[in-house]
Design a protein around this motif. Structure first.
Motif, PDB file in Angstrom:
ATOM      1  N   GLN A  23       0.828  -1.209   0.000  1.00  0.00           N
ATOM      2  CA  GLN A  23       0.000   0.000   0.000  1.00  0.00           C
ATOM      3  C   GLN A  23       0.861   1.259   0.000  1.00  0.00           C
ATOM      4  O   GLN A  23       0.561   2.228  -0.714  1.00  0.00           O
ATOM      5  CB  GLN A  23      -0.927  -0.008   1.215  1.00  0.00           C
ATOM      6  N   SER A  26       2.181   1.677  -3.383  1.00  0.00           N
ATOM      7  CA  SER A  26       1.131   2.123  -4.297  1.00  0.00           C
ATOM      8  C   SER A  26       0.889   3.622  -4.146  1.00  0.00           C
ATOM      9  O   SER A  26       0.661   4.339  -5.132  1.00  0.00           O
ATOM     10  CB  SER A  26      -0.163   1.345  -4.031  1.00  0.00           C
ATOM     11  N   ALA A  68      -1.478  -0.523  -7.865  1.00  0.00           N
ATOM     12  CA  ALA A  68      -2.848  -0.657  -7.372  1.00  0.00           C
ATOM     13  C   ALA A  68      -3.341  -2.093  -7.544  1.00  0.00           C
ATOM     14  O   ALA A  68      -4.050  -2.636  -6.678  1.00  0.00           O
ATOM     15  CB  ALA A  68      -3.768   0.313  -8.102  1.00  0.00           C
ATOM     16  N   ALA A  69      -2.949  -2.710  -8.658  1.00  0.00           N
ATOM     17  CA  ALA A  69      -3.315  -4.113  -8.882  1.00  0.00           C
ATOM     18  C   ALA A  69      -2.656  -5.010  -7.849  1.00  0.00           C
ATOM     19  O   ALA A  69      -3.255  -5.992  -7.376  1.00  0.00           O
ATOM     20  CB  ALA A  69      -2.912  -4.541 -10.288  1.00  0.00           C
ATOM     21  N   GLN A 105      -4.657  -4.722  -4.703  1.00  0.00           N
ATOM     22  CA  GLN A 105      -5.942  -5.413  -4.837  1.00  0.00           C
ATOM     23  C   GLN A 105      -5.754  -6.928  -4.818  1.00  0.00           C
ATOM     24  O   GLN A 105      -6.495  -7.657  -4.150  1.00  0.00           O
ATOM     25  CB  GLN A 105      -6.626  -4.989  -6.136  1.00  0.00           C
ATOM     26  N   THR A 140      -4.728  -7.985  -1.237  1.00  0.00           N
ATOM     27  CA  THR A 140      -5.862  -7.850  -0.319  1.00  0.00           C
ATOM     28  C   THR A 140      -6.869  -8.966  -0.540  1.00  0.00           C
ATOM     29  O   THR A 140      -7.383  -9.571   0.417  1.00  0.00           O
ATOM     30  CB  THR A 140      -6.552  -6.486  -0.511  1.00  0.00           C
ATOM     31  N   THR A 141      -7.154  -9.251  -1.795  1.00  0.00           N
ATOM     32  CA  THR A 141      -8.143 -10.283  -2.109  1.00  0.00           C
ATOM     33  C   THR A 141      -7.657 -11.661  -1.678  1.00  0.00           C
ATOM     34  O   THR A 141      -8.436 -12.488  -1.183  1.00  0.00           O
ATOM     35  CB  THR A 141      -8.450 -10.273  -3.616  1.00  0.00           C
TER      36      THR A 141
END
Length: 499
Positions: free
Chosen positions: A239, A242, A297-298, A301, A304-305
């Motif tokens: 993060q 990012s 950002a990917a 994501q 996180t996922t």
């Protein structure tokens, strides 16, 4: 053969085949943590010997084998489910069943968590150094451009004149925060999970603080379940990277637009040309810097996922989590270095910047402020200046945009608007010379001397503060690098006592 060695062989025999072996294996991806795993193995073996859990002679044999494995490299490892198993297998192949003692009192769960942190420290250190390089470049640009007036924009429309220094300092302060975020993330990376074992600790009398010390970690993650399974440090780091990438993307976009308008010329080292159009000079490197924000950002994501909803403790999903962080730190670190180089080597076209600084009646706010300071309600002053801008645009019908902007920002247009809005001339409220000064982009900039404003003296103070903060962060990051070097030396010295 020890009981542990028997179980190791049985486990490998029982689960050695099947069509899913290659799907399960992370050995190829584990190249990144090959050296980290060797360091973790060495620290663990030294600690086991110091705690009399394994014999000194056995520790020496294992450590000697690890040295040989390091020389031979990752490519020489035997097949395995991951780098950890492959290294252990290689040790056993070299010295026999006693090689299996290296895995006493630990699991691959706490081992891999430690390896990830050990390697990620190095990567974040490099990212930190890149942010310092970028900040240094921005400070240099600011020092050179303290009095270089340029147009400032909101909504990509001419808004108010500023200076190149003010623009550069705005990004330096943003990257400064990015440095701070990475330093904070580093502090939470720099904790040792080793000794947490699978997740419930171990029955052996190990010394977790000792392995942390040998590996240069600042502290131990006490709870064994948290130590082995948590990956929040990965998410926090990704993060932070990012956020840095987003800062870089804005910086890149600004410079791309400035280059398009002739405000700045990028060095050939940071540009390319067309394969068919010889006149083209394209800001390709900065376009790629801009795109890295999407990659980062990917990464956030994806990570996180993957982590969302995982139960305690270890789950194999975590094998797919780490690459998101590796890819992000690589891409963002490189983009930061490229952005620094592009900024440091760019040439600013002062004549074009000065000519465009007043575009779009960009000094209008300063004129309205002047009228308000002399007793006119600001809303009335706002209406008057807006009317003058419209009159200037009408008079400039058929002229170029830049000429229309210049015609819109003259005293006659303001005087006419005053008669319409106020029913009397400007002289009733303000000295005409003061209005003429307010219409000048350079004077407009000089008048904005509030804290953090673009006035040259104010920017000089901001730049002095920025350089002081940069020096402090350089000292902090240098200390981080020195600590990493000391950790390597300490571990090597301890190992040499057995080898």
């Amino acid at each position: 053969m020890t009981q542990e060695g028997d179980e190791s062989v049985i486990r490998r025999d029982r689960f050695s085949g099947g069509p899913a072996r290659s799907f399960l294996s992370s050995l190829e991806a584990d190249k990144r943590i090959f050296e980290a795993d060797l360091a973790v193995d060495r620290a663990h073996v030294v600690m086991l010997a110091e705690c009399d859990i394994i014999e000194d002679a056995v520790a020496g044999e294992i450590l000697t084998a690890l040295d040989a494995i390091e020389v031979e490299g990752h490519a020489a490892l035997p097949e395995g489910e991951d780098v950890h198993e492959a290294i252990e297998t290689a040790v056993i192949e070299q010295i026999g069943p006693d090689g299996g003692k290296m895995h006493t009192a630990r699991s691959r769960n706490d081992e891999v968590a430690t390896c990830i942190r050990y390697r990620l420290r190095e990567d974040v250190f490099e990212a930190l150094e890149a942010t310092l390089t970028l900040r240094e470049a921005l400070c240099a640009v600011a020092a050179e451009g303290a009095e270089t007036v340029m147009p400032g924009y909101t909504h990509l429309q001419p808004a108010q004149p500023i200076t190149v220094a003010h623009w550069a300092c705005s990004y330096e302060s943003a990257v400064r925060r990015d440095t701070a975020r990475l330093l904070e993330a580093y502090a939470r990376i720099n904790q040792s999970p080793l000794g947490g074992a699978a997740f419930a600790g171990t029955t052996f009398p190990i010394d977790r603080e000792r392995t942390a010390e040998l590996l240069g970690f600042e502290s131990v993650i006490e709870n064994s379940m948290d130590a082995s399974s948590s990956r929040d440090f990965l998410l926090e780091t990704t993060q932070a990277l990012s956020t840095l990438a987003t800062t870089l993307s804005g910086l890149a976009e600004d410079v791309i637009i400035f280059a398009n308008r002739g405000f700045v010329s990028l060095s050939d080292d940071y540009s390319s040309t067309s394969s068919i159009m010889p006149q083209k000079k394209n800001p390709d490197t900065l376009e790629l810097v801009r795109a890295v924000a999407g990659d980062a950002a990917a990464g956030v994501q994806g990570l996180t996922t993957t982590l969302k909803g995982l139960p305690r403790a270890y789950n194999r999903d975590l094998q797919r989590a780490t690459p998101h962080a590796w890819e992000t730190v690589d891409a963002v670190s490189e983009a930061t270095r490229v952005a620094a180089g592009a900024v440091a080597t760019a040439d600013w076209n002062e004549d074009v910047l000065a000519a465009e600084a007043g575009a779009g009646f960009s000094t209008a706010t300063g004129v309205a402020d002047l009228l308000a300071a002399n007793g006119l309600p600001f809303r009335t002053a706002h209406e008057l200046v807006a009317s003058a801008a419209e009159r200037g645009a009408e008079r400039a019908n058929g002229e170029t945009v830049s000429h229309a902007a210049e015609r819109g920002a003259d005293y006659d247009a303001l005087e006419a608007a005053a008669g319409e809005v106020l029913g009397e001339g400007l002289e009733a409220y303000v000295d005409p010379d003061a209005v003429e000064a307010a219409l000048s982009p350079a004077e407009s900039v000089a008048s904005r001397d509030s804290l953090g404003g673009p006035a040259p003296d104010t920017v000089a103070e901001s730049l002095e503060s920025a350089r002081a903060e940069l020096a402090a962060d350089e000292e902090t990051v240098a200390a981080v690098g020195a600590d990493l070097e000391v950790a390597h030396e300490v571990l090597r010295a301890e190992v040499s006592g057995y080898v």
